[in-house]
Design an enzyme around this catalytic site. Structure first.
Site, mmCIF file in Angstrom:
data_model
loop_
_atom_site.group_PDB
_atom_site.id
_atom_site.type_symbol
_atom_site.label_atom_id
_atom_site.label_comp_id
_atom_site.label_asym_id
_atom_site.label_seq_id
_atom_site.Cartn_x
_atom_site.Cartn_y
_atom_site.Cartn_z
ATOM 1 N NE ARG A 121 28.439 48.713 36.705
ATOM 2 C CZ ARG A 121 29.522 48.396 36.003
ATOM 3 N NH1 ARG A 121 30.380 47.536 36.451
ATOM 4 N NH2 ARG A 121 29.720 48.963 34.840
ATOM 5 C CE1 TYR A 161 30.200 41.699 28.257
ATOM 6 C CE2 TYR A 161 29.600 43.555 29.656
ATOM 7 C CZ TYR A 161 29.824 42.204 29.497
ATOM 8 O OH TYR A 161 29.665 41.350 30.568
ATOM 9 C CG ASP A 162 27.796 48.781 27.915
ATOM 10 O OD1 ASP A 162 28.623 47.893 28.168
ATOM 11 O OD2 ASP A 162 27.892 49.940 28.352
ATOM 12 N N PRO A 165 31.864 53.832 33.958
ATOM 13 C CG PRO A 165 30.259 52.145 33.866
ATOM 14 C CD PRO A 165 31.675 52.440 33.491
HETATM 15 P P1 NAD Z 1 35.117 34.802 30.749
HETATM 16 O O1 NAD Z 1 35.748 35.596 29.652
HETATM 17 O O2 NAD Z 1 36.029 34.133 31.724
HETATM 18 O O3 NAD Z 1 34.144 33.709 30.170
HETATM 19 C C1 NAD Z 1 33.495 33.800 28.928
HETATM 20 C C2 NAD Z 1 33.638 32.458 28.242
HETATM 21 O O4 NAD Z 1 32.932 32.496 27.001
HETATM 22 C C3 NAD Z 1 35.094 32.109 27.922
HETATM 23 O O5 NAD Z 1 35.360 30.785 28.290
HETATM 24 C C4 NAD Z 1 35.174 32.305 26.406
HETATM 25 O O6 NAD Z 1 36.179 31.494 25.804
HETATM 26 C C5 NAD Z 1 33.776 31.947 25.988
HETATM 27 N N1 NAD Z 1 33.366 32.562 24.712
HETATM 28 C C6 NAD Z 1 33.521 33.857 24.323
HETATM 29 N N2 NAD Z 1 32.992 34.032 23.097
HETATM 30 C C7 NAD Z 1 32.499 32.835 22.714
HETATM 31 C C8 NAD Z 1 31.845 32.375 21.545
HETATM 32 N N3 NAD Z 1 31.584 33.205 20.518
HETATM 33 N N4 NAD Z 1 31.472 31.065 21.477
HETATM 34 C C9 NAD Z 1 31.731 30.210 22.492
HETATM 35 N N5 NAD Z 1 32.360 30.594 23.639
HETATM 36 C C10 NAD Z 1 32.739 31.895 23.734
HETATM 37 O O7 NAD Z 1 34.120 35.797 31.492
HETATM 38 P P2 NAD Z 1 33.189 35.552 32.767
HETATM 39 O O8 NAD Z 1 33.519 36.609 33.743
HETATM 40 O O9 NAD Z 1 33.215 34.144 33.172
HETATM 41 O O10 NAD Z 1 31.760 35.921 32.160
HETATM 42 C C11 NAD Z 1 30.801 34.927 31.832
HETATM 43 C C12 NAD Z 1 29.501 35.617 31.439
HETATM 44 O O11 NAD Z 1 29.006 36.399 32.528
HETATM 45 C C13 NAD Z 1 29.640 36.554 30.250
HETATM 46 O O12 NAD Z 1 28.498 36.423 29.433
HETATM 47 C C14 NAD Z 1 29.682 37.917 30.897
HETATM 48 O O13 NAD Z 1 29.182 38.908 30.030
HETATM 49 C C15 NAD Z 1 28.785 37.721 32.102
HETATM 50 N N6 NAD Z 1 29.115 38.675 33.180
HETATM 51 C C16 NAD Z 1 30.225 38.510 33.949
HETATM 52 C C17 NAD Z 1 30.520 39.441 34.950
HETATM 53 C C18 NAD Z 1 31.702 39.296 35.858
HETATM 54 O O14 NAD Z 1 31.925 40.145 36.704
HETATM 55 N N7 NAD Z 1 32.492 38.266 35.765
HETATM 56 C C19 NAD Z 1 29.658 40.541 35.138
HETATM 57 C C20 NAD Z 1 28.560 40.684 34.312
HETATM 58 C C21 NAD Z 1 28.270 39.733 33.343
HETATM 59 N N1 UDP Z 2 40.267 49.962 37.048
HETATM 60 C C1 UDP Z 2 41.382 50.516 37.669
HETATM 61 N N2 UDP Z 2 42.585 49.901 37.501
HETATM 62 C C2 UDP Z 2 42.715 48.757 36.762
HETATM 63 C C3 UDP Z 2 41.573 48.182 36.143
HETATM 64 C C4 UDP Z 2 40.364 48.828 36.299
HETATM 65 O O1 UDP Z 2 41.287 51.542 38.358
HETATM 66 O O2 UDP Z 2 43.862 48.259 36.677
HETATM 67 C C5 UDP Z 2 38.950 50.601 37.251
HETATM 68 C C6 UDP Z 2 38.128 50.817 35.974
HETATM 69 O O3 UDP Z 2 38.462 52.058 35.389
HETATM 70 C C7 UDP Z 2 36.723 50.789 36.517
HETATM 71 C C8 UDP Z 2 36.783 49.796 37.684
HETATM 72 O O4 UDP Z 2 38.171 49.705 38.036
HETATM 73 O O5 UDP Z 2 36.355 52.039 37.021
HETATM 74 C C9 UDP Z 2 36.258 48.411 37.350
HETATM 75 O O6 UDP Z 2 36.874 47.981 36.150
HETATM 76 P P1 UDP Z 2 36.667 46.538 35.535
HETATM 77 O O7 UDP Z 2 37.357 46.537 34.195
HETATM 78 O O8 UDP Z 2 37.088 45.501 36.521
HETATM 79 O O9 UDP Z 2 35.092 46.375 35.363
HETATM 80 P P2 UDP Z 2 33.922 47.297 34.782
HETATM 81 O O10 UDP Z 2 34.452 48.659 34.440
HETATM 82 O O11 UDP Z 2 33.445 46.572 33.574
HETATM 83 O O12 UDP Z 2 32.963 47.351 35.895
#
Ligand code: NAD
Ligand code: UDP
Length: 314
Positions: free
Chosen positions: A279, A147-148, A276
């Site tokens: 953040r 992902y990262d 992490p």
């Molecule tokens: P989500 O999983 O609800 O949405 C992702 C969507 O993309 C889903 O509808 C999934 O079906 C679709 N998808 C996945 N792979 C695909 C592919 N190969 N082709 C077409 N569609 C595909 O997640 P979200 O939280 O809504 O995240 C949306 C975007 O925002 C992502 O790119 C994610 O990395 C980014 N993002 C979200 C957060 C957050 O906190 N929600 C934080 C950082 C970045």
């Molecule tokens: N986390 C937790 N309990 C849970 C799910 C997540 O303590 O049931 C912690 C996880 O280890 C992380 C933080 O909550 O430190 C945020 O996790 P999340 O998966 O929501 O997002 P990300 O780690 O990608 O920021």
């Protein structure tokens, strides 16, 4: 009169994507919602099915496509560790090939393109809070790297298409966001704690619960997306979008227990690898460039999100 666009939203049936589609339609635009329904659901956009300005395409961004649009929001990618680690190679293909395909589409259409990047590009940061100038501390081959590093490579592609081909880009680095339509089983901390509290199950704290995150309510984030997309052409980003108020996971658990009046207990589980420790976004750039900052505080956003998960139970 405001200008109306023909806009592609990839990942539009997901959590953030469906809220963005709502907003763009409300603003009068025509929207193509593209999704392969991996983590997204048709139910997230079902309330829009009679809107003649919405068109849904089931498609995978790993495969190129041809379409006439003048703006693209590229959100397609699983976002929770549980989902993005389930098929790590596919996650990388989605980020990298998806970025290439959408950038090629933007180039062919002379369209402006927005990338949903992430705070994960900072990894386990040793600079706090994180400004956009910080290059990050990412394990390049750990379990989060699909992902990262996928998102970091996508950022490189966006800037190379901009420098090499003049594509107009907008790169947002999104910090943890929560709200309605989060997938109840995606393992993210806010949805996990709320679902567990409503069911009377133990809240799962990973590690000692002292790690921090900064949680942004979805409506605030979508406003930031739209402002960034509509900013001056020279604003490319990356721009941090998130709420700078920082909480430990223990504080979050206590808030959720209080707001749900739940008797659930806490249970401590091992901290996942490369999790992490802290953040928090430095949002000065978004404040200056976009005149944007979050308005909804954690308690208020949690109340709305809890109401959503309660409605799913019924
Ligand atoms: P989500 O999983 O609800 O949405 C992702 C969507 O993309 C889903 O509808 C999934 O079906 C679709 N998808 C996945 N792979 C695909 C592919 N190969 N082709 C077409 N569609 C595909 O997640 P979200 O939280 O809504 O995240 C949306 C975007 O925002 C992502 O790119 C994610 O990395 C980014 N993002 C979200 C957060 C957050 O906190 N929600 C934080 C950082 C970045
Ligand atoms: N986390 C937790 N309990 C849970 C799910 C997540 O303590 O049931 C912690 C996880 O280890 C992380 C933080 O909550 O430190 C945020 O996790 P999340 O998966 O929501 O997002 P990300 O780690 O990608 O920021």
């Amino acid at each position: 009169m405001a200008e109306h666009h023909h806009i592609l939203v990839t990942g539009g049936a997901g959590f953030l994507g469906s809220h963005l589609v709502d907003r763009l339609l409300a603003d009068g635009h025509s929207v193509v919602c593209l999704d392969n329904l991996f983590t997204g659901k048709a139910a997230n956009i079902a309330h829009l099915k009679n809107n003649p300005r919405l068109h849904f395409i089931e498609h995978d961004v790993i495969t190129p496509l041809s379409l006439k649009v003048d703006m693209i929001y590229n959100l397609a990618c699983p976002a929770s560790p549980v989902h993005y680690q389930a098929d790590a190679v596919r996650t990388l293909k989605t980020s990298v090939l998806g970025a290439i395909n959408m950038l090629d589409l933007a180039r062919a259409n002379n369209a402006r393109i927005f990338q949903a990047s992430t705070s994960e590009v900072y990894g386990d940061p040793d600079v706090h809070p994180q400004p956009e100038s910080y290059w990050g501390n990412v394990n390049p081959h750990g379990i989060r790297s699909c992902y990262d590093e996928g998102k970091r490579c996508a950022e490189s592609l966006f800037f190379d298409y901009h420098r090499q081909y003049g594509v107009e880009i907008k790169v947002a680095r999104i910090f943890n966001t929560y709200g309605s339509r989060m997938h109840p089983q995606d393992g993210r901390v806010v949805s996990n704690f709320i679902v567990q509290a409503l069911r009377g199950e133990d809240l799962t704290i990973y590690g000692d619960g002292q790690q921090t995150r900064s949680f942004c309510f979805v409506d605030d984030l979508i406003e930031g997306f739209v402002r960034l997309m509509n900013s001056k052409p020279e604003v490319t980003g990356p721009v941090n979008l998130g709420n700078p108020n920082e909480f430990t996971m223990m504080e979050l658990a206590e808030k959720v227990l209080h707001l749900t009046s739940s008797n659930s207990k806490l249970v401590y589980l091992p901290l996942p690898l490369d999790d992490p420790q802290q953040r928090r976004p430095d949002i000065s750039l978004a404040q200056t460039l976009l005149d944007w900052e979050p308005k909804i505080q954690l308690e208020n956003g949690l109340v709305k999100t809890i109401a959503y998960f309660q409605s799913l139970k019924g």
